[in-house]
Design an enzyme around this catalytic site. Structure first.
Site, PDB file in Angstrom:
ATOM      1  N   CYS A   2      -0.256   4.228  -3.336  1.00 41.21           N
ATOM      2  CA  CYS A   2       1.181   4.393  -3.144  1.00 41.21           C
ATOM      3  C   CYS A   2       1.869   3.655  -4.285  1.00 41.21           C
ATOM      4  O   CYS A   2       1.822   2.427  -4.348  1.00 41.21           O
ATOM      5  CB  CYS A   2       1.612   3.832  -1.789  1.00 41.21           C
ATOM      6  SG  CYS A   2       3.394   3.947  -1.498  1.00 41.21           S
ATOM      7  N   GLU A 108       3.761  11.253  -4.195  1.00 42.48           N
ATOM      8  CA  GLU A 108       2.454  11.401  -4.814  1.00 42.48           C
ATOM      9  C   GLU A 108       2.527  12.564  -5.793  1.00 42.48           C
ATOM     10  O   GLU A 108       3.380  13.454  -5.660  1.00 42.48           O
ATOM     11  CB  GLU A 108       1.358  11.648  -3.776  1.00 42.48           C
ATOM     12  CG  GLU A 108       0.947  10.416  -2.984  1.00 42.48           C
ATOM     13  CD  GLU A 108       0.300   9.321  -3.819  1.00 42.48           C
ATOM     14  OE1 GLU A 108       0.105   9.533  -5.041  1.00 42.48           O
ATOM     15  OE2 GLU A 108       0.002   8.254  -3.257  1.00 42.48           O
TER      16      GLU A 108
END
Length: 225
Positions: A2, A108
């Site tokens: 992340c 992402e």
């Protein structure tokens, strides 16, 4: 992993969801909606202080208390849940300095023929994400101090694997209290460090402008037409 996330919710919403009791970061001039939070930046975390839950502003990128080089935090924005109890950089924090990193969603990048395409990922019900985190306090030889945090990751669930092989550890409402409790034994919490269920999240493509950390505005979370 992340590496970018969003926190646009109001302080009041965070207080209600996480039961914030003490004075919090919302009173700071640094508080504002964030659409592209990046490593090394300051962001809110929920943690226990003096027996109460507080919302505090910490810097993203954990700096272990024992290090002589604070720039190590640039490499410690995530901690793998599989090894967090053993890694020297994280094991002390995992025992007693756990926190929640609240988020509306995260980004992402998926490799495509035209290059890497960013996706915004969030809960289908638009509830806040309670990402599992750790925090640390580091003091320099000159007496300057900094408080930092990292986000735990785990293997991706089946749904997430189309985008990435890792994802943040996201806790359920019933897991927040034990995770924040510094008196709870860390080994008893290992069962929480698993992927979220496949049907809980959704994703959509967003503009590549999110790749630039200076683009911290609502447009970066808008769905591409």
């Amino acid at each position: 992993m992340c590496g970018r996330y969003v926190l646009k919710s109001t302080p009041q919403r965070l207080r209600e969801q996480f039961g914030i009791a003490g004075p919090d970061a919302a009173h700071s001039e640094e508080w504002r909606p964030r659409y592209n939070i990046a490593p090394s930046q300051v962001a809110p975390v929920v943690r226990m202080r003096e027996g109460q839950r507080h919302l505090d502003l910490l810097r993203w990128g954990l700096v272990p208390s024992w290090t002589k080089d604070p720039t190590i935090g640039n490499r410690l924005i995530n901690a793998r849940s599989e090894t967090v109890a053993e890694k020297p950089a994280f094991r002390a924090a995992f025992k007693t300095r756990r926190c929640i990193v609240p988020a509306d969603g995260f980004f992402e990048w998926q490799q495509q023929p035209s290059g890497k395409q960013p996706f915004y990922i969030h809960r289908k019900d638009d509830a806040l994400l309670a990402m599992a985190g750790l925090w640390e306090h580091w003091t320099s030889p000159d007496g300057d101090s900094v408080q930092t945090f990292t986000i735990l990751t785990t293997e991706a669930n089946v749904w997430m694997r189309t985008l990435h092989d890792r994802m943040p550890v996201m806790l359920g409402a019933e897991q927040v209290a034990p995770w924040l409790d510094p008196g709870r034994k860390a080994e008893d919490l290992r069962g929480m460090l698993r992927p979220l269920g496949d049907g809980e999240l959704e994703a959509y493509p967003v503009a590549k402008a999110v790749g630039n950390v200076r683009n911290d505005r609502p447009e970066v979370v808008e769905k591409l037409r």
